[in-house]
Design a protein around this motif. Structure first.
Motif, PDB file in Angstrom:
ATOM      1  N   VAL A  67       0.850  -1.188   0.000  1.00 21.89           N
ATOM      2  CA  VAL A  67       0.000   0.000   0.000  1.00 21.89           C
ATOM      3  C   VAL A  67       0.893   1.248   0.000  1.00 21.89           C
ATOM      4  CG1 VAL A  67      -1.643   1.329   1.401  1.00 21.89           C
ATOM      5  CG2 VAL A  67      -1.920  -1.146   1.151  1.00 21.89           C
ATOM      6  N   GLY A  68       0.469   2.295  -0.699  1.00 20.80           N
ATOM      7  CA  GLY A  68       1.220   3.542  -0.724  1.00 20.80           C
ATOM      8  C   GLY A  68       2.182   3.664  -1.887  1.00 20.80           C
ATOM      9  N   VAL A  69       2.231   2.645  -2.729  1.00 23.09           N
ATOM     10  CA  VAL A  69       3.109   2.647  -3.900  1.00 23.09           C
ATOM     11  C   VAL A  69       2.238   2.617  -5.148  1.00 23.09           C
ATOM     12  CG1 VAL A  69       4.917   1.386  -5.132  1.00 23.09           C
ATOM     13  CG2 VAL A  69       4.909   1.438  -2.632  1.00 23.09           C
ATOM     14  N   THR A  70       2.575   3.432  -6.153  1.00 22.54           N
ATOM     15  CA  THR A  70       1.765   3.499  -7.363  1.00 22.54           C
ATOM     16  C   THR A  70       2.462   2.815  -8.532  1.00 22.54           C
ATOM     17  OG1 THR A  70       2.669   5.612  -8.110  1.00 22.54           O
ATOM     18  CG2 THR A  70       0.783   5.698  -6.614  1.00 22.54           C
ATOM     19  N   CYS A  71       1.659   2.489  -9.541  1.00 24.63           N
ATOM     20  CA  CYS A  71       2.185   1.834 -10.738  1.00 24.63           C
ATOM     21  C   CYS A  71       2.614   2.838 -11.802  1.00 24.63           C
ATOM     22  CB  CYS A  71       1.122   0.898 -11.320  1.00 24.63           C
ATOM     23  SG  CYS A  71       0.685  -0.472 -10.220  1.00 24.63           S
ATOM     24  N   SER A  72       2.292   4.099 -11.615  1.00 26.75           N
ATOM     25  CA  SER A  72       2.654   5.114 -12.601  1.00 26.75           C
ATOM     26  C   SER A  72       4.124   5.484 -12.480  1.00 26.75           C
ATOM     27  CB  SER A  72       1.800   6.371 -12.393  1.00 26.75           C
ATOM     28  OG  SER A  72       2.264   7.426 -13.206  1.00 26.75           O
ATOM     29  N   THR A  73       4.771   5.718 -13.630  1.00 19.91           N
ATOM     30  CA  THR A  73       6.170   6.158 -13.619  1.00 19.91           C
ATOM     31  C   THR A  73       6.273   7.665 -13.452  1.00 19.91           C
ATOM     32  OG1 THR A  73       6.170   6.325 -16.037  1.00 19.91           O
ATOM     33  CG2 THR A  73       6.895   4.231 -15.073  1.00 19.91           C
ATOM     34  N   LYS A  74       5.136   8.364 -13.486  1.00 22.27           N
ATOM     35  CA  LYS A  74       5.147   9.818 -13.409  1.00 22.27           C
ATOM     36  C   LYS A  74       4.689  10.344 -12.056  1.00 22.27           C
ATOM     37  CE  LYS A  74       4.169  10.227 -18.369  1.00 22.27           C
ATOM     38  NZ  LYS A  74       3.240  10.769 -19.396  1.00 22.27           N
ATOM     39  N   ASP A  75       4.325   9.446 -11.141  1.00 17.49           N
ATOM     40  CA  ASP A  75       3.820   9.877  -9.846  1.00 17.49           C
ATOM     41  C   ASP A  75       4.938  10.496  -9.016  1.00 17.49           C
ATOM     42  OD1 ASP A  75       1.235   9.400  -8.055  1.00 17.49           O
ATOM     43  OD2 ASP A  75       3.008   9.157  -6.791  1.00 17.49           O
ATOM     44  N   ALA A  76       4.568  11.506  -8.241  1.00 18.52           N
ATOM     45  CA  ALA A  76       5.569  12.201  -7.423  1.00 18.52           C
ATOM     46  C   ALA A  76       5.984  11.386  -6.199  1.00 18.52           C
ATOM     47  CB  ALA A  76       5.018  13.559  -6.980  1.00 18.52           C
ATOM     48  N   GLY A  77       5.154  10.431  -5.799  1.00 20.73           N
ATOM     49  CA  GLY A  77       5.468   9.616  -4.625  1.00 20.73           C
ATOM     50  C   GLY A  77       6.223   8.365  -4.997  1.00 20.73           C
ATOM     51  N   ARG A  78       6.160   7.368  -4.131  1.00 17.23           N
ATOM     52  CA  ARG A  78       6.850   6.099  -4.376  1.00 17.23           C
ATOM     53  C   ARG A  78       6.160   5.346  -5.501  1.00 17.23           C
ATOM     54  NH1 ARG A  78       7.485   2.181   0.261  1.00 17.23           N
ATOM     55  NH2 ARG A  78       9.231   1.407  -1.011  1.00 17.23           N
ATOM     56  N   ILE A  79       6.951   4.759  -6.397  1.00 15.70           N
ATOM     57  CA  ILE A  79       6.423   3.979  -7.499  1.00 15.70           C
ATOM     58  C   ILE A  79       7.022   2.575  -7.439  1.00 15.70           C
ATOM     59  CG2 ILE A  79       6.084   6.008  -8.940  1.00 15.70           C
ATOM     60  CD1 ILE A  79       8.630   5.274 -10.459  1.00 15.70           C
ATOM     61  N   VAL A  80       6.407   1.643  -8.174  1.00 10.51           N
ATOM     62  CA  VAL A  80       6.841   0.251  -8.081  1.00 10.51           C
ATOM     63  C   VAL A  80       8.296   0.082  -8.514  1.00 10.51           C
ATOM     64  CG1 VAL A  80       4.530  -0.712  -8.307  1.00 10.51           C
ATOM     65  CG2 VAL A  80       5.865  -0.251 -10.372  1.00 10.51           C
ATOM     66  N   HIS A  81       8.768   0.919  -9.441  1.00  9.62           N
ATOM     67  CA  HIS A  81      10.157   0.781  -9.887  1.00  9.62           C
ATOM     68  C   HIS A  81      11.147   1.120  -8.768  1.00  9.62           C
ATOM     69  CE1 HIS A  81      10.004  -0.310 -14.137  1.00  9.62           C
ATOM     70  NE2 HIS A  81       8.874   0.374 -14.199  1.00  9.62           N
ATOM     71  N   ASP A  82      10.699   1.823  -7.739  1.00  6.86           N
ATOM     72  CA  ASP A  82      11.577   2.096  -6.595  1.00  6.86           C
ATOM     73  C   ASP A  82      11.895   0.821  -5.822  1.00  6.86           C
ATOM     74  OD1 ASP A  82      11.592   4.817  -7.164  1.00  6.86           O
ATOM     75  OD2 ASP A  82       9.902   5.250  -5.837  1.00  6.86           O
ATOM     76  N   VAL A  98       1.712  -5.019 -15.758  1.00  2.00           N
ATOM     77  CA  VAL A  98       0.615  -5.662 -16.483  1.00  2.00           C
ATOM     78  C   VAL A  98      -0.672  -5.230 -15.801  1.00  2.00           C
ATOM     79  CG1 VAL A  98      -0.359  -7.851 -17.237  1.00  2.00           C
ATOM     80  CG2 VAL A  98       2.120  -7.591 -17.050  1.00  2.00           C
ATOM     81  N   GLY A  99      -1.297  -4.186 -16.325  1.00  4.23           N
ATOM     82  CA  GLY A  99      -2.406  -3.576 -15.617  1.00  4.23           C
ATOM     83  C   GLY A  99      -1.880  -2.787 -14.433  1.00  4.23           C
ATOM     84  N   ARG A 100      -2.775  -2.387 -13.556  1.00  2.47           N
ATOM     85  CA  ARG A 100      -2.362  -1.573 -12.409  1.00  2.47           C
ATOM     86  C   ARG A 100      -3.124  -1.960 -11.155  1.00  2.47           C
ATOM     87  NH1 ARG A 100      -1.541   4.733 -14.345  1.00  2.47           N
ATOM     88  NH2 ARG A 100       0.019   4.323 -15.953  1.00  2.47           N
ATOM     89  N   LEU A 101      -2.488  -1.725 -10.035  1.00  2.00           N
ATOM     90  CA  LEU A 101      -3.158  -1.723  -8.738  1.00  2.00           C
ATOM     91  C   LEU A 101      -3.059  -0.296  -8.228  1.00  2.00           C
ATOM     92  CD1 LEU A 101      -1.705  -4.955  -7.051  1.00  2.00           C
ATOM     93  CD2 LEU A 101      -3.916  -4.681  -8.189  1.00  2.00           C
ATOM     94  N   ASP A 102      -4.167   0.241  -7.707  1.00  2.00           N
ATOM     95  CA  ASP A 102      -4.113   1.623  -7.247  1.00  2.00           C
ATOM     96  C   ASP A 102      -3.258   1.750  -5.985  1.00  2.00           C
ATOM     97  OD1 ASP A 102      -5.756   1.272  -4.861  1.00  2.00           O
ATOM     98  OD2 ASP A 102      -7.491   1.185  -6.177  1.00  2.00           O
ATOM     99  N   ARG A 103      -2.981   2.972  -5.595  1.00  6.10           N
ATOM    100  CA  ARG A 103      -2.074   3.249  -4.482  1.00  6.10           C
ATOM    101  C   ARG A 103      -2.498   2.534  -3.201  1.00  6.10           C
ATOM    102  NH1 ARG A 103       1.290   7.594  -2.920  1.00  6.10           N
ATOM    103  NH2 ARG A 103       0.771   8.730  -4.819  1.00  6.10           N
ATOM    104  N   ASP A 104      -3.799   2.426  -2.972  1.00  9.40           N
ATOM    105  CA  ASP A 104      -4.293   1.863  -1.721  1.00  9.40           C
ATOM    106  C   ASP A 104      -4.558   0.361  -1.793  1.00  9.40           C
ATOM    107  OD1 ASP A 104      -4.254   4.365  -0.452  1.00  9.40           O
ATOM    108  OD2 ASP A 104      -6.166   4.902  -1.373  1.00  9.40           O
ATOM    109  N   THR A 105      -4.164  -0.280  -2.887  1.00  8.97           N
ATOM    110  CA  THR A 105      -4.346  -1.722  -3.039  1.00  8.97           C
ATOM    111  C   THR A 105      -2.993  -2.412  -3.000  1.00  8.97           C
ATOM    112  OG1 THR A 105      -6.344  -1.422  -4.377  1.00  8.97           O
ATOM    113  CG2 THR A 105      -5.236  -3.554  -4.527  1.00  8.97           C
TER     114      THR A 105
END
Length: 237
Positions: A67-82, A98-105
């Motif tokens: 939770v708290g991590v996003t799948c977008s590469t453009k998000d200002a917060g933590r992203i999955v590539h981190d 492959v698809g996305r899970l939102d920040r809170d999932t």
């Protein structure tokens, strides 16, 4: 392919940076002998600082997204590539979710640099199951199993009803839901349509591939049997 280009495409650095690694003697063969940029070696025989190269295309990963991590590469917060080695961002072709899970999932997230595989997994024709566990703000009202299985539930702003989904009641405010499609925020919107609110949401599996004991933030490379498992519960395209 020249070794410099091969290694740069795997994300270890620009071609200039990789050329410097050769000059520094950091790139060797499996026996530890220093390689030069114009040498010819197979992928499996190359080492960087003594470690084998990452897999060439195609590379497939599974990640336990917290939770708290996003799948977008453009998000200002933590992203999955981190959560992955920095060089993975520089691979060519790119490594995509492959698809996305939102920040809170939280839960199972797949990544690949194989565009054809990505589209096969997310295609509605594949009917790959996705299993979620949801904790709810209010008690289940009792008709959710029937409504979700009906194939008649319409979401706000949608023009077609949802495919039948299977709900397993785990507790008064705890349920496991199996879907065969992936609409925007679908699980949250399904419960919202029945007057409830999802407090926490976790994806446990995609097709026959389960998250298993992979801890939050951990990842591993998928093997051939893992890819086969993804399509185990769907009708592969």
């Amino acid at each position: 392919m020249r070794l410099v280009r091969l290694i740069a495409n795997l994300g270890y650095g620009s071609r200039k940076e990789v050329a410097m690694m050769f000059r520094e003697g950091r790139i060797t063969d499996a026996a530890g002998d220093v390689l030069y940029a114009d040498d010819k070696r197979g992928h499996a025989d190359i080492r960087i600082d003594g470690e084998p190269l990452d897999a060439p295309a195609s590379l497939h990963l599974m990640l336990h997204k917290p939770v708290g991590v996003t799948c977008s590469t453009k998000d200002a917060g933590r992203i999955v590539h981190d959560l992955l080695p920095a060089r993975f961002r520089l691979r060519n072709p790119a490594l995509s979710t492959v698809g996305r899970l939102d920040r809170d999932t939280s839960g199972l997230l797949l990544l690949t640099d194989d565009g054809a595989l990505l589209h096969r997994i997310i295609s509605p024709k594949s009917r790959i199951s996705k299993v979620y566990e949801a904790v709810l703000a209010e008690d289940l009202r009792g008709d959710e199993v029937t409504v979700f299985a009906s194939g008649e539930l319409m979401l706000e702003a949608e023009k077609t009803p949802l495919l039948p989904a299977t709900l397993e009641v785990l507790g008064a405010r705890h349920a496991r839901l199996t879907l065969h499609e992936g609409r925007y925020h679908q699980v949250r919107r399904m419960f919202a349509a029945l007057g409830n609110h999802v407090v926490s949401l976790h994806r446990a599996s995609v097709g026959g591939l389960a998250l298993g004991d992979l801890a939050a933030g951990e990842w591993r490379v998928l093997e051939a049997r893992d890819l086969e498992a993804i399509f185990a519960s769907g009708d592969s395209a």
